[in-house]
Design an enzyme around this catalytic site. Structure first.
Site, PDB file in Angstrom:
ATOM      1  N   CYS A 115      39.764  39.204  39.380  1.00 38.90           N
ATOM      2  CA  CYS A 115      39.489  38.574  40.678  1.00 38.90           C
ATOM      3  C   CYS A 115      38.892  39.565  41.664  1.00 38.90           C
ATOM      4  CB  CYS A 115      40.760  37.960  41.244  1.00 38.90           C
ATOM      5  SG  CYS A 115      42.107  39.140  41.519  1.00 38.90           S
ATOM      6  N   HIS A 251      46.303  38.414  44.176  1.00 40.28           N
ATOM      7  CA  HIS A 251      45.022  37.759  43.909  1.00 40.28           C
ATOM      8  C   HIS A 251      44.062  38.081  45.042  1.00 40.28           C
ATOM      9  CE1 HIS A 251      42.338  35.011  41.992  1.00 40.28           C
ATOM     10  NE2 HIS A 251      42.415  34.064  42.909  1.00 40.28           N
ATOM     11  N   ASN A 271      37.481  30.751  45.923  1.00 38.01           N
ATOM     12  CA  ASN A 271      38.253  31.311  44.825  1.00 38.01           C
ATOM     13  C   ASN A 271      37.311  31.708  43.684  1.00 38.01           C
ATOM     14  OD1 ASN A 271      40.483  32.088  43.331  1.00 38.01           O
ATOM     15  ND2 ASN A 271      41.573  30.163  43.584  1.00 38.01           N
TER      16      ASN A 271
END
EC number: 3.4.22.35
Length: 308
Positions: A115, A251, A271
């Protein structure tokens, strides 16, 4: 007899729902055993969704929460109670900002804890387009393979990767160094753009984050994405979970704006779980809600960019 008929009817209805869900999300199962296992997981998640508002049977509905955490996060550290890091300059910011129009479509990290690479390329892409009027898609795989200050699919941090880009004299294009979702050997490619400086802010000020987004564009932010309610987030809703931690980051996502509607104030966040999750890969997060999920605890962005 009636109870048996009811049980069979419900079982059939559940399997029909599962097959429809699988078709919608292009799910293919290797064998009957995997099909039955994923069906059982789907039913568990269905019970969760029925008991929790603002959740839905989205693309991750056949994953256990443990599987989800192991494969779709990529930042794991705790923000201390006190920090000596720089604070954001708090200035009057517009009522709303939305940088989605300067961004590429949301990308998909797959089952790799990368991520940190996606939020890094996102802020670079956004800043280059904002300042220079050119939209590129930069290589996450180059960061996975070449950035030794981070850990590829085992996690990393955008403050490190932004420094790597500056010290490496830039980053190449995704088309020249495509994403594989596994760590490989570093390859040399032509770099196209670089950052001339970067900044990390950890003061926890949501007002400060508004100012950063308004003035600088998209910002890479850490958050706690480990709640089941986030895995099964329902698009269009403002995400809020009282059990979401404000100091445990796991994250990295990209804050591209903020605003409000009849349901409250929100952050607009991109995202890296593909366009099938959330609203084309984006979600809304509660704003001015005691740093929901730690949204203001760790902000990272380039202070300048240039083409090479």
């Amino acid at each position: 007899m009636f109870a048996l008929i009811l049980f069979v009817s419900l079982a059939c209805a559940n399997e029909v729902a599962f097959k429809q869900w699988a078709a919608t999300h292009n799910k293919v199962f290797a064998n009957r055993a995997e099909y039955l296992y994923r069906f059982a997981v789907f039913l568990d998640n269905k019970k969760f969704v029925e008991a929790n508002a603002n959740t839905e049977l989205n693309v991750f509905a056949d994953m256990t929460h443990e599987e989800f955490i192991q494969t779709h996060l990529g930042m794991t550290y705790e923000v201390p109670e006190t920090t000596s890091n720089v604070k954001a300059a708090v200035k009057a910011a517009p009522e709303s900002v939305d940088w989605r129009s300067i961004m590429n479509p949301a990308k998909d990290q797959g089952q790799c804890g990368s991520c940190w690479t996606f939020c890094t390329t996102a802020v670079l892409e956004g800043r280059v387009n904002k300042d220079l009027g050119k939209l590129y898609s930069f290589s996450e795989q180059q960061l996975v393979d070449c950035d030794a200050s981070d850990n590829g699919c085992e996690g990393g941090h955008p403050s490190n990767s932004l420094k790597f880009i500056q010290e490496n004299n830039g980053l190449g294009l995704e088309s020249d160094y495509p994403y594989k979702a596994v760590a490989g050997t570093c390859k040399k490619v032509k770099n196209v753009a670089t950052v001339t400086g970067s900044r990390r802010v950890t003061d926890g000020s949501e007002t400060g984050l508004q100012t950063i987004i308004a003035e600088n564009g998209p910002v890479a932010v850490g958050m706690d994405a480990s709640r089941p309610s986030f895995q099964l987030y329902k698009k269009g809703t403002i995400y809020s979970d009282t059990k979401c931690r404000s100091r445990m980051m796991n994250h990295c996502v990209t804050a591209v704006g903020y605003g409000s509607n009849s349901n409250g104030k929100y952050w607009i966040i991109r995202n890296s779980w593909g366009t099938s999750w959330g609203d084309a890969g984006y979600f809304l997060l509660a704003r001015d809600s005691n740093n929901m999920c730690g949204i203001g605890r760790d902000s990272n962005y380039p202070t300048g960019v240039k083409l090479i």
